[in-house]
Design an enzyme around this catalytic site. Structure first.
Site, PDB file in Angstrom:
ATOM      1  CG  HIS A 117      -0.293   0.292   2.510  1.00  0.00           C
ATOM      2  ND1 HIS A 117       0.630  -0.558   3.070  1.00  0.00           N
ATOM      3  CD2 HIS A 117      -0.415   1.335   3.361  1.00  0.00           C
ATOM      4  CE1 HIS A 117       1.033  -0.051   4.226  1.00  0.00           C
ATOM      5  NE2 HIS A 117       0.420   1.089   4.419  1.00  0.00           N
ATOM      6  CG  LEU A 143       3.855   3.521  -9.307  1.00  0.00           C
ATOM      7  CD1 LEU A 143       3.875   5.037  -9.235  1.00  0.00           C
ATOM      8  CD2 LEU A 143       4.694   3.020 -10.476  1.00  0.00           C
ATOM      9  N   GLY A 177       0.088   0.422  -5.297  1.00  0.00           N
ATOM     10  CA  GLY A 177      -0.666   0.150  -4.073  1.00  0.00           C
ATOM     11  C   GLY A 177      -1.190   1.405  -3.400  1.00  0.00           C
ATOM     12  CE1 TYR A 235       8.360  -8.370 -10.685  1.00  0.00           C
ATOM     13  CE2 TYR A 235       7.761  -7.806 -12.947  1.00  0.00           C
ATOM     14  CZ  TYR A 235       7.555  -7.684 -11.582  1.00  0.00           C
ATOM     15  OH  TYR A 235       6.531  -6.891 -11.109  1.00  0.00           O
ATOM     16  CE  LYS A 288       4.757  -9.520 -10.195  1.00  0.00           C
ATOM     17  NZ  LYS A 288       3.929  -9.313  -8.988  1.00  0.00           N
ATOM     18  CB  THR A 294       1.400  -1.324 -20.085  1.00  0.00           C
ATOM     19  OG1 THR A 294       2.497  -1.117 -20.952  1.00  0.00           O
ATOM     20  CG2 THR A 294       0.792   0.004 -19.681  1.00  0.00           C
ATOM     21  CG  HIS A 336      10.207   0.274 -13.836  1.00  0.00           C
ATOM     22  ND1 HIS A 336       9.368   0.135 -12.752  1.00  0.00           N
ATOM     23  CD2 HIS A 336      10.526  -0.987 -14.221  1.00  0.00           C
ATOM     24  CE1 HIS A 336       9.180  -1.151 -12.503  1.00  0.00           C
ATOM     25  NE2 HIS A 336       9.875  -1.851 -13.374  1.00  0.00           N
TER      26      HIS A 336
END
Length: 401
Positions: A13, A16, A18, A138, A142, A166, A181
């Site tokens: 939470h 970014l 959350g 990763y 997922k 995305t 990122h």
């Protein structure tokens, strides 16, 4: 539809997405929210997660917590990326099931798709060819997470939905030069380069006070680790920033600048996530007429009883093969990394030079997703990339003032 009194646990939470989901739920009147920081609850600790579910007994779960990073981080910490994410997912999803959670939303990533997948990428292209090597671990984690949701639904009649966003950006983004990122790292590099040219060392030091920078730099006789913050000498700061391609009015970025990327404002992602959480069931994705006859009991008037689970084990031949039940979340629009850099340069007001180092990896050359399933479920994005880049830079400047 979850009742406004339902207790909803948002894992991650403070992150970014959350944090944006948390705020979106609050804005809709969902005030019974539960969150834990990493210090308060280590989601890789199975016993700690079990104790948390024993104590809190949430009605719904949003699994937005993950171990994340960009190309450099994925290359350096391959074991961490697969192990940390698998532990988080296994612990949260298994305990959600054990504690009777009504609804679970799992957040993945579009890096799950093959490196050479047909563009735009539909949900059905999952597992059709090899993954991009630089973020393989990763992606595998997922994929396992979305398959956990799918498999629990098919075996136990649960209502766990997986959404695959995305590339995201927005408030509370990670601007770490090594682990962030592409967009926040690029924005910080351009801004620091401008500040060096402006000789604004007070702003540079404020930036480093909030987000210290470290680098292991090859020097004569070996490698030297530098950690710089607001107290460091100017010469050392310049050396470390230069290692990341940040110089006086000049920025060097990784790759050729030609890869195409799609970006989604994090608050749009949050809105899409909450829309799915509140309005979309697993049966809506695979077809209620196929699913309800097997997994849900019928009431006396022939209606579907959604509260009853058949608790079937294994495959359900009458449904045929059910896979790729996840939902892509994005804009369906793309731009090159070079075009992104131009938007960042304009937002920052940078007058210097941006160069690309083609000796560094580009990653996947194109990652555009097909969002027709999401649109059919009643949601489309609101923030376009041009406005979003400006909004992110405004937030970033505010964060260091």
């Amino acid at each position: 539809m979850l009742d406004k009194s339902c207790k909803i646990y948002v894992a991650g939470h403070r992150g970014l997405v959350g944090s944006a989901i948390w705020n979106n739920l609050l804005s809709r009147g969902y005030n019974n929210l539960v969150g834990r920081t990493h210090k308060e609850l280590d989601l890789t600790d199975q016993l700690a997660v079990r104790r948390f579910f024993d104590e809190e007994r949430p009605d719904a779960v949003v699994l937005a917590a993950a171990f994340v990073g960009g190309i450099m981080a994925n290359s350096l910490y391959r074991a961490d990326f697969i192990m940390m994410n698998m532990k988080i997912q296994c612990n949260v999803i298994s305990e959600a099931y054990a504690h009777g959670v009504k609804k679970l939303l799992f957040l993945g990533s579009t890096c799950i798709y093959p490196k050479n997948a047909p563009q735009p990428m539909k949900e059905d292209c999952l597992l059709t060819s090899p993954l991009e090597y630089t973020n393989e671990e990763y992606a595998i984690a997922k994929i396992a997470g979305l398959k956990m949701c799918e498999s629990y639904n098919l075996q136990y009649g649960t209502n766990y939905i997986a959404v695959m966003p995305t590339n995201l950006y927005g408030p509370n983004d990670n601007f770490h030069l090594e682990n962030s990122h592409v967009m926040p790292a690029m924005m910080r590099k351009v801004y620091l380069s401008k500040l060096i040219n402006d000789n604004d060392w007070s702003s540079i030091r404020r930036d480093l006070a909030i987000r210290p920078v470290g680098a292991t730099i090859p020097e004569q006789g070996g490698k030297v680790r530098y950690e710089v913050d607001e107290t460091s000498d100017e010469s050392v700061i310049r050396k470390v920033l230069a290692w990341y391609g940040i110089e006086d009015n000049k920025v060097t970025l990784w790759g050729t600048g030609t890869p195409l990327r799609e970006f989604l404002w994090s608050e749009d992602m949050a809105d899409a996530s909450v829309h799915v959480l509140l309005n979309v069931d697993f049966s809506d994705i695979i077809g209620i007429e196929r699913y309800s006859s097997v997994h849900y009991g019928a009431t006396t008037d022939g209606a579907v009883d959604r509260n009853h689970s058949a608790g079937r084990g294994g495959a359900i031949p009458s449904l045929g093969e059910i896979r790729n039940c996840h939902i892509n979340v994005g804009t369906g629009k793309e731009l090159t990394i070079r075009q992104l850099s131009e938007l960042v340069v304009n937002a920052v007001g940078f007058k210097g030079k941006v160069e690309f180092d083609a000796s560094k990896p580009d990653g996947t050359m194109r990652k555009l997703i097909d969002v027709s399933k999401l649109h059919s479920l009643g949601w489309t994005h609101k923030v376009e990339i041009e406005d979003g880049v400006r909004k992110l830079f405004d937030w970033y400047k505010t964060s260091i003032e």
